[in-house]
Each structure stands twice: as C-alpha cells, then as structure tokens.
Scaffold this motif. Sequence first.
Motif, short mmCIF file in Angstrom:
data_model
loop_
_atom_site.label_atom_id
_atom_site.label_comp_id
_atom_site.label_asym_id
_atom_site.label_seq_id
_atom_site.Cartn_x
_atom_site.Cartn_y
_atom_site.Cartn_z
N ALA A 1 -52.07 -33.32 26.76
CA ALA A 1 -52.48 -32.70 27.86
C ALA A 1 -53.78 -32.09 27.82
CB ALA A 1 -52.12 -33.63 29.04
N ARG A 2 -54.41 -31.37 28.22
CA ARG A 2 -54.69 -30.31 29.13
C ARG A 2 -55.28 -30.30 30.59
NH1 ARG A 2 -59.45 -27.79 30.05
NH2 ARG A 2 -60.77 -29.61 29.53
N VAL A 3 -53.93 -29.58 31.30
CA VAL A 3 -54.49 -28.98 32.77
C VAL A 3 -55.24 -28.35 33.52
CG1 VAL A 3 -52.62 -29.38 35.22
CG2 VAL A 3 -51.79 -30.16 32.97
N GLU A 4 -55.89 -29.31 33.78
CA GLU A 4 -57.05 -27.78 34.75
C GLU A 4 -56.62 -27.91 36.04
OE1 GLU A 4 -61.38 -28.69 36.20
OE2 GLU A 4 -61.60 -28.78 34.01
N VAL A 5 -56.51 -26.53 36.07
CA VAL A 5 -55.32 -26.11 37.10
C VAL A 5 -56.69 -25.26 38.42
CG1 VAL A 5 -53.53 -24.40 38.45
CG2 VAL A 5 -53.23 -25.73 36.41
N ILE A 6 -56.15 -25.90 39.90
CA ILE A 6 -56.94 -25.99 40.71
C ILE A 6 -56.31 -24.85 41.96
CG2 ILE A 6 -59.16 -26.16 42.49
CD1 ILE A 6 -59.99 -28.68 40.63
#
Length: 291
Positions: free
Chosen positions: A64-69
């Motif tokens: 997975a790739r976590v897109e952090v906001i």
Amino acid sequence: MSKTGSLLAILIMLVALVACGTPPQVPHAEPAAPQVLRLATTTSTADSGLLEAILPDFEERFNARVEVIAVGTGQALALGQSGDVDVVLVHARAREDAFVAEGYGINRRDVMYNDFVVVGPAADPAGIAGIATAAEAFAMIAETGSVFAARGDDSGTSTAELGIWRSIGITPTAELNWYRSLGQGMGETLITANEQEAYTLTDRGTFLAMRDSVPDLTILVGGATVAENQDPRLRNPYGVIPVNPERHEGLQAALAEEFATWLTSPETQVMIGAYGTERFGQPLFYPAATQ
C-alpha cells in the motif's frame, strides 16, 4: 552402425534430453500496483516524525501507499465526513464520538496518548513557570497581557486551548491585543511564538521534535515528562476511525480496517512507544490500544 552414425545418434539424444529438461519460459509478471490509502490526521503526528517512522512497515506489509493529509482535527473529520479520505487519526475525543454517533465513522479505537504543555520565553513575563495547571497559567497570562500565540485552526489542540480559556471565564477575541489567533498548524504556531516571544499550548511531541527550531521557547507548565505533568486536563489521547463505507462509494474500506488493526497491533504499539526515546530520552507518544 558406422562411427559417424553413432556420433549422430548420441548427439540427437543429448539435444532431446536438454530440450526435455528446459522449463517453458513464463512471461515476467509485473508486481501489483500498491493500493492507496487516504489518511487524514493531525499535524502533530506528521510534524513529530511519527508517521514517517512507522508507515513504511504498513506499506510493505499490505502493498500500500499511504497518502497523508495532515490538518487540524476539525478539518480531518470534515474530510472523513465528506468521504474524501478512508480513515482518520485524530485527537479530540468528544468530536470523535460525535463523528461515530452521526454515522460518519465506525469502530473508533484508542491508539496512543501524549500530553499538552504550555511553552513560552525563558524570561517568562507572566511568571507561570512551575504552575500546576494550565488554567492557572492562562489566567496569569491574561492578567499580565502577555502575548499568546493560538493555533486558531479548529484542531484538537485549539479545541483543548479554548476549553481552558472557557474554564476561567475568558473568551479570546481579536479585541484582546495580546491574543494572536494564527490559523496555522502546530509547527508554524511554535515558530511564530518563538519569534514573538509568546506563550502557546502545544503537544509535547511536536515541541520536542522541533526543539532545535524554536530555541527561545521552554516548557513552563507540564513538567519535563508526561509523568511529571500535574494537570490531568492536559492529557492528549488519539483515536483511529475508519470512515463508514455505507456513506460513500469508492472508499478503501477493507484497507482502512487493515490500517486500524495494524496501528493498534502489539507490534506497532511497540514502535509507537519506542519512537523518540533515543533522540529525546523519552517517547513522543505512549501506546494506548487495548487488545
């Protein structure tokens, strides 16, 4: 059979054996593209460096790739409410409970905690050093008209700060020339407080992580460690909440649940509890998950 014929027969047999023993060529398969998980979280989990330290483990385990906001808690919950993220990691318990009660999130879980501290210039014009509670310190800051830098960004820290002012009967407004509402994240607020010789409320983790960038600020209320903090009101718990997939189509619901389970697993809790100890001599966050 002639000598030449014998050699030819042996050669044919060797070619046949090699052909039989050669496995068929299989086209090289490209690895599956990683799934993208959209995580809305507070600036403290990003500014402290915690996510950078622990997320690679999740990404490797689950392809997975976590897109952090990284935003304030209020904005993080709003992103969850609108279905623009898959999971939230925030720190404002009453608002988290409302988010779940209204059907926007499911299965909130405790993750970790740290605490808030009051920091300010070493000169300490309000004389708050060593005061036991933030409410007492805030009253002295207001009484002396000392500059206070507030996040003003609807974050969990801002919610906690405004609650302290309410507890002593003060409503900060723009008319109070000593109160500066910045509309900024924790890192920017600390830098502004450092530049303006102001007080502010911060989570301990972000302050410790940024200590070299704000050399003129020091902890005045809250003690040197979480254990020394005398004010129970300054405890700062964090929770993880997957967004309710029944409210929005296209959410990575299964991956969000995997993330919440991973974040509260014993292995990840150990990583959380260890983060910061080598550099700062104390953890920046303390594990709080119950298994």
